[in-house]
Design an enzyme around this catalytic site. Structure first.
Site, mmCIF file in Angstrom:
data_model
loop_
_atom_site.group_PDB
_atom_site.id
_atom_site.type_symbol
_atom_site.label_atom_id
_atom_site.label_comp_id
_atom_site.label_asym_id
_atom_site.label_seq_id
_atom_site.Cartn_x
_atom_site.Cartn_y
_atom_site.Cartn_z
ATOM 1 N N SER A 494 2.987 4.424 0.292
ATOM 2 C CA SER A 494 2.014 3.671 -0.494
ATOM 3 C C SER A 494 2.649 2.466 -1.201
ATOM 4 C CB SER A 494 1.325 4.617 -1.477
ATOM 5 O OG SER A 494 0.178 4.030 -2.023
ATOM 6 N N ASP A 505 9.167 -9.099 4.601
ATOM 7 C CA ASP A 505 8.427 -10.272 5.069
ATOM 8 C C ASP A 505 8.957 -11.575 4.468
ATOM 9 O OD1 ASP A 505 6.790 -8.740 6.650
ATOM 10 O OD2 ASP A 505 5.142 -8.650 5.212
ATOM 11 N N LYS A 519 1.298 5.509 4.621
ATOM 12 C CA LYS A 519 0.059 5.664 3.852
ATOM 13 C C LYS A 519 -0.397 4.288 3.391
ATOM 14 C CE LYS A 519 -3.021 7.693 1.027
ATOM 15 N NZ LYS A 519 -3.524 6.573 0.230
#
Length: 728
Positions: A494, A505, A519
């Site tokens: 999460s 990224d 998740k």
């Protein structure tokens, strides 16, 4: 009652017209008094004082069913229609919930449901619950029959069981066919009992104790079967229905909804563990950081709880219990001790259990707080000082925040302070440890990313209408602009995945470890006229466009883990939402690791190949994998004993190899090992002074980054490369 009358009674109970309301009326009038004739001539235990009262839908449940159906069809993230195909899927999922191991029903029973199987879809739309309740009642009757049969076998004496045959038993029957008839099911249960007896004998338990253990187990389950309630059937059916959309969508009964800890996170007050139902068992999903179970150290994710004991009392078998009732049994006064008997996640056999004593306590916020360490790496005569910040969860003291306390605790505020302290200590690189971090406050993940970038998007959230919200870090200040490594594992989920994905990224650091949980969905709890529905309403996406759902975050440098990915993780769950991607959002790339990642991996692999700690980890992983691949176990005493001794020898060998690495004397026996583990677990103040070798390897990778290429100096003084947003 004569034998003939008992046989007639059994036929009446075992052959109801499941689609007829009259069958339920007939069953109410009958006593469950059962007789079995088997090839061994065993007779079932009869108790004429017990009656099974078939359960029926209540007046509140039908409207709740209709509301659930509407919410799922029109507000869930997944677009799924209630039709004949879904009807069949709900039917089999419902049976999996009621008889997941195929040990109660027969193929003859399943055939009776052929007509109902294709009618559940229309029934679910209109709140017609009787077909599902007919199925539930028949399963309860079959459970009672099986447990009575098991007790009759025990009453015959376990010394009459033959362990000289070359028999075996399938460990996991979830994918097996149902047995064709009652006679075949009798033989299956005899093998199950033999397996339980054999496992306990090999662990040194005497026959009298084994008999008492098994009788207590089956009598406890039998008692639960007789106490079945209407809400049990409704909750099981609604969860089978809701689970078609995704595994995080579920129905909470009014009783379950009363307790926020249970209905929102299934968190156990007192020991700090997150649990879920797993067929007949209660399974550990994860441990709450800083909680008693996490500090005690023996309870592990994927362990299954089979019994719960209070101080000074005999343990209560909880196989087949409802989750909320297991929770009630485990909860208790602070400083009291609860004893859990569990099937370890790595057990090769469901009858191989261990007992864990945990002292109840509250989970304190400060014990979940981020913490720091410093490690020193000597590389070619040069000393590198590497900071380490461990973040167990993404937390925030909302009460203190709302009260206006300027010193309220939160992940981001604490990490900012720790970074400042580490800078004072002259660190040249930073390792963020997110292993076993199951997530937490979303805004904290967003703010934490902001400590390492100037500004920009951190995560995208898409709802069922395809509307996309982008969370941003709007603060241009940066707390740390140096080289960064983020450690993750399968239990990182999460919010942890949002942070690790953003760092990856942005090219802001390297992600090291194993594939994360996956998740990537968001749930909301919605009230019903009867209970509540927890429903998935949106999905997380990285700034590069790829979802964290199902796939998780793939590390740049991978380190194997003991955790079984086939049992833990989003991709191990039925009906999990798939990975997909949306359009990327513009974001800065701080560094392109492509020029050096190959050499970093090569150095890491060479270092691990020469590391005795890593070789031991690999050996342990291979051993666990061998255990997991075992589909059957022998019921022949000599063969089973040989395999048992082999497994115990490997366990002791691995434990002593780890002792040798630490310069400690070896254990002389498994009994000595078990006693040592119990003593360590009982002493909550015991800590490992040396950082584990995975953290140290994170420091080694950091040293490689600094040592390998002078271009890494550009990270020390961040420069923005051309803005780009290529998908991962």
């Amino acid at each position: 009652m004569s034998i003939a009358e008992r046989m007639m009674s059994r036929r009446s109970l075992s052959s109801p017209r499941v689609s007829s309301p009259r069958a339920g009326v007939l069953c109410r009038a009958l006593t469950v008094a059962l007789l079995f004739t088997t090839p061994m001539g065993l007779q079932a235990k009869i108790d004429d004082t017990l009656h099974y009262e078939p359960v029926a839908p209540t007046i509140e449940q039908a409207p709740a069913n209709i509301l659930i159906a509407r919410q799922l069809q029109f507000t869930h993230f997944r677009d799924l229609q209630i039709n004949d195909e879904l009807s069949s899927d709900v039917f089999y999922t419902y049976l999996d919930y009621l008889d997941g191991q195929r040990i109660y029903l027969t193929q003859q029973d399943i055939k009776r449901f052929d007509r109902i199987k294709h009618q559940l879809g229309s029934a679910l739309k209109t709140g017609q619950l009787q077909p599902a309740f007919d199925i539930y009642n028949l399963v309860q009757q079959r459970i009672i029959e099986r447990l009575e049969f098991a007790l009759s076998v025990i009453d015959q004496g376990i010394d009459t069981l033959d362990f000289s045959k070359d028999e075996s038993i399938l460990l996991d029957r979830s994918k097996a066919d149902w047995e064709p008839d009652t006679a075949a099911l009798d033989q299956l249960w005899i093998r199950r009992i033999k397996n339980a007896v054999l496992a306990q004998r090999l662990n040194g338990t005497d026959d009298d104790t084994i008999t008492e253990n098994l009788r207590r187990r089956y009598e406890g389950q039998l008692k639960r079967a007789y106490q079945a309630r209407s809400e049990d059937a409704f909750q099981a059916y609604m969860n089978a229905f809701a689970g078609m959309w995704d595994p995080h969508t579920s129905y909470f009964s009014p009783r379950t909804s009363e307790n926020f800890n249970i209905n929102m996170s299934l968190s156990l007050e007192g020991i700090g563990a997150v649990l879920q139902s797993d067929n007949e068992y209660t399974k550990v999903v994860r441990l709450v950081p800083g909680g008693p179970a996490a500090k005690q150290g023996q309870l592990q994710p994927a362990d299954r709880i089979v019994a719960v004991g209070q101080e000074g009392e005999a343990p209560v078998n909880v196989i087949g219990w409802r989750l909320d009732e297991v929770v009630d049994l485990i909860r208790g006064p602070r400083d009291s001790t609860v004893t859990l008997e569990v099937i370890p996640a790595n057990a090769s056999d469901e009858t191989m259990t261990k007992t864990i004593a945990i002292k109840r306590d509250e989970v304190k916020l400060e014990e979940q707080s981020a913490s720091k360490d410093v490690i020193h790496i000597d590389r070619n005569g040069r000393d590198y000082t590497i900071g380490v910040i461990t973040i167990p969860t993404f937390y925030a003291d909302f009460q203190a925040m709302q009260a206006g306390d300027p010193n309220y605790k939160s992940t981001t505020r604490d990490v900012r302070k720790l970074i400042a302290e580490l800078k004072q200590e002259g660190i040249q690189g930073l390792v963020i440890d997110l292993r076993n971090n199951g997530g937490g406050a979303l805004h904290e993940a967003n703010d934490l990313v902001g400590l390492f970038i100037e500004d920009g998007p951190t995560v995208q959230i898409r709802n069922a209408n395809n509307d996309v919200q982008v969370l941003n870090d709007d603060d241009p200040s940066v707390a740390y602009d140096g080289p960064l490594v983020v450690l993750v594992n399968r239990m990182s989920a999460s919010a942890s995945e949002i942070f690790a994905g953003a760092i990856q990224d942005y090219g802001r650091g390297l992600v090291v470890g194993s594939q994360t949980f996956g998740k990537g969905t968001v749930q909301a709890v919605r009230p019903l006229n009867h209970g509540q529905l927890k429903i998935t309403q949106s999905k997380f996406y990285r700034v590069s466009g790829g979802s964290t759902q199902h796939k998780g975050v793939i590390p740049d440098i991978e380190i194997p883990s003991r955790i079984d990915k086939t049992r833990i993780g989003e991709d191990a769950l039925e009906h999990a939402l798939p990975w997909d991607q949306i359009e990327a959002v513009p974001h800065t790339r701080y560094f392109d690791f492509s020029a050096i990642i190959g050499e970093l991996r090569k150095r890491h692999e060479e270092r691990f190949a020469a590391s005795p700690e890593f070789r031991l980890l690999q050996r342990e992983i291979e051993f666990l994998e061998q255990q997991r691949q075992m589909e059957t176990v022998s019921l022949n005493y000599e063969k089973r004993k040989a395999e048992h001794d082999r497994i115990e020898t490997v366990r002791l060998s691995i434990a002593n190899a780890r002792r040798e690495l630490r310069g400690e004397p070896p254990f002389k026996s498994l009994e000595e090992l078990d006693e040592w583990q119990d003593a360590q677990a009982a002493d909550l103040n015991t800590t490992d002074e040396e950082l584990d070798f995975i953290i140290r390897e994170g420091g080694q990778i950091m040293a490689d980054m600094l040592d390998l290429d002078k271009r890494m100096a550009s990270i020390l003084e961040p420069r923005q490369l051309a803005a780009q947003a290529s998908p991962q």
